[in-house]
Structure formats: structure tokens, C-alpha cells
Design a protein around this motif. Sequence first.
Motif, PDB file in Angstrom:
ATOM      1  N   GLU A  24       1.089   4.182  -2.753  1.00  0.00           N
ATOM      2  CA  GLU A  24       0.713   5.668  -2.305  1.00  0.00           C
ATOM      3  C   GLU A  24       1.845   6.623  -3.014  1.00  0.00           C
ATOM      4  O   GLU A  24       1.721   7.774  -3.445  1.00  0.00           O
ATOM      5  CB  GLU A  24       0.659   5.834  -1.017  1.00  0.00           C
ATOM      6  N   ARG A  75       0.812  -1.234  -0.045  1.00  0.00           N
ATOM      7  CA  ARG A  75      -0.026   0.150  -0.012  1.00  0.00           C
ATOM      8  C   ARG A  75       0.980   1.186   0.171  1.00  0.00           C
ATOM      9  O   ARG A  75       0.774   2.296  -0.830  1.00  0.00           O
ATOM     10  CB  ARG A  75      -0.736   0.174   1.264  1.00  0.00           C
ATOM     11  N   MET A 109      -6.785   2.786  -5.571  1.00  0.00           N
ATOM     12  CA  MET A 109      -6.139   1.934  -4.782  1.00  0.00           C
ATOM     13  C   MET A 109      -6.809   0.573  -4.870  1.00  0.00           C
ATOM     14  O   MET A 109      -7.889   0.337  -4.925  1.00  0.00           O
ATOM     15  CB  MET A 109      -6.120   2.360  -3.369  1.00  0.00           C
TER      16      MET A 109
END
Length: 250
Positions: free
Chosen positions: A189, A185, A205
Motif C-alpha cells: 500500500e 500488505r 494488490m
Amino acid sequence: SPELYMKRLLSGGFQKIFQICKTFRKDERGPMHLPELTLLEWYETGADYTDLMKQCQDMIRFVALRTGHGDSLIYQGKKIRLAVPWDRITVENAFQAYSRVSLKDALETGRFDEIVSFDIEPVLGCPVPAFLVDYPETMAALARLNPEPSGRLPGIRTAQRTECYISGIELANGFTELTDPEEQRARFETENQIREQNGMTALPMPEAFLSDLANMPPAAGMALGVDRLVMLFCDARNIDSVVAFTPETH
């Protein structure tokens, strides 16, 4: 790309999977590029990128034998020796040997892809196929990191990513999979921050993938361009000549 969905199958318990399918790349067109291409993609649990290199090498040699080429092929007047061992060169060493600028400078100025494409790729894989290995972590968002930083480049971590080249043609890309959902993650980002800084739209996402990633076992996967493989065995200079219909004639 089928990538994230195939990894979700690994998370669901599948151990060895492959797929031959159409894949799409927006705004890519040229002698080696099609916006719609045929891809062979495979994954195996318990494997790493060294296993992928052997699998890729063995598969291409098998194709050569079954098509009557034996342990070599001729591409654009150059003889390619397919007998093992194939070359392996780290990205760091490739920059030192072939690049106009250092790896560090290329990363800091955003020229990594440019240098690889114009300085390094054309000299790889002739007369022996080559695997380019151990990419900087910023160039391998889905790959597991190597345990130690690069020896000659303090502070630059490398990832277990490899690309296969034959006669200057990038044929396959694979890596040991990153299976930590929180780290993944964070990398997504970071990628979105870079996109926004470059005036591009941030990507959504992939929450379903990140959720399944928590259950994914250690694994490795590779994607190989079938059209480019056909180019090599047909001694074709342009990818248009090995597909039935180009995008412009659909």
C-alpha cells in the motif's frame, strides 16, 4: 517475474526450488539492460540472506572452474579474483565511502537509485566481487527487516537484502523473505501511494500471494541475471552480444 509464484510454492510445502526463465522489464534498454532477460531464481526454506551470498559465491566459482577460468577472470582488461572471501559492504558504508550525498539526503530527495547507479555501482566488485547488504527498508519492500535500526542513522531501519556485484555489474539480488502478510500488505500500500504521488498508476494488490504468505515458512531467495553472467565470462561489454536475438530483431 516468477517471484510471487515461487513464494507461493514455498507456502505449498516445497523446500528448495529454482527456475531458469524469461523475465520482462518494461521500458528497460541499454548496454546492460534488456526488456526480455534470462533469469535464474532460487529459494530455500530455513535460509537467510547470508546463506544466499554463500550460494551465489559458490555457484559463480563453480562456473569459473568448469569453464577453465580457475580462481580468476579477466573482464574488460581487469583481473577479477574469485577466491573467497568476497567483499561485503553495507549500503550505509557504501554511501559514506563513495557517494556525493549522504544516505539520509538521498532517501529524502528520492535520489537513492540515482546515487547507487552512478556513484556506487561502478566501483563495486573489482578486483574482488562484492555484496552490497542491508538496504533501507523503503528499498526492500519484500525483505525481512533487521532487528535494530542503523547505528549511525537513527530512525532508519534496514532490511536483509543483498546484491552481488562483479566489476561494477549488478549480477544478483536476494533477501531474507518477509513472511508476515499484514506487514507485506502495508508495504504494498505504501508503494502504491508513492507511485500515485509520482503520477504513476497504482498496481493491483496480489491477493492470492498475500493469502498464501500466511503459510510461508522462513525462507530466502535470490535472482541472478544469466545474460550478465555470460557477459562476464565472455568478456563482453554489451549485453546485445551474448543473446541470440535482441528485442529490435525479433
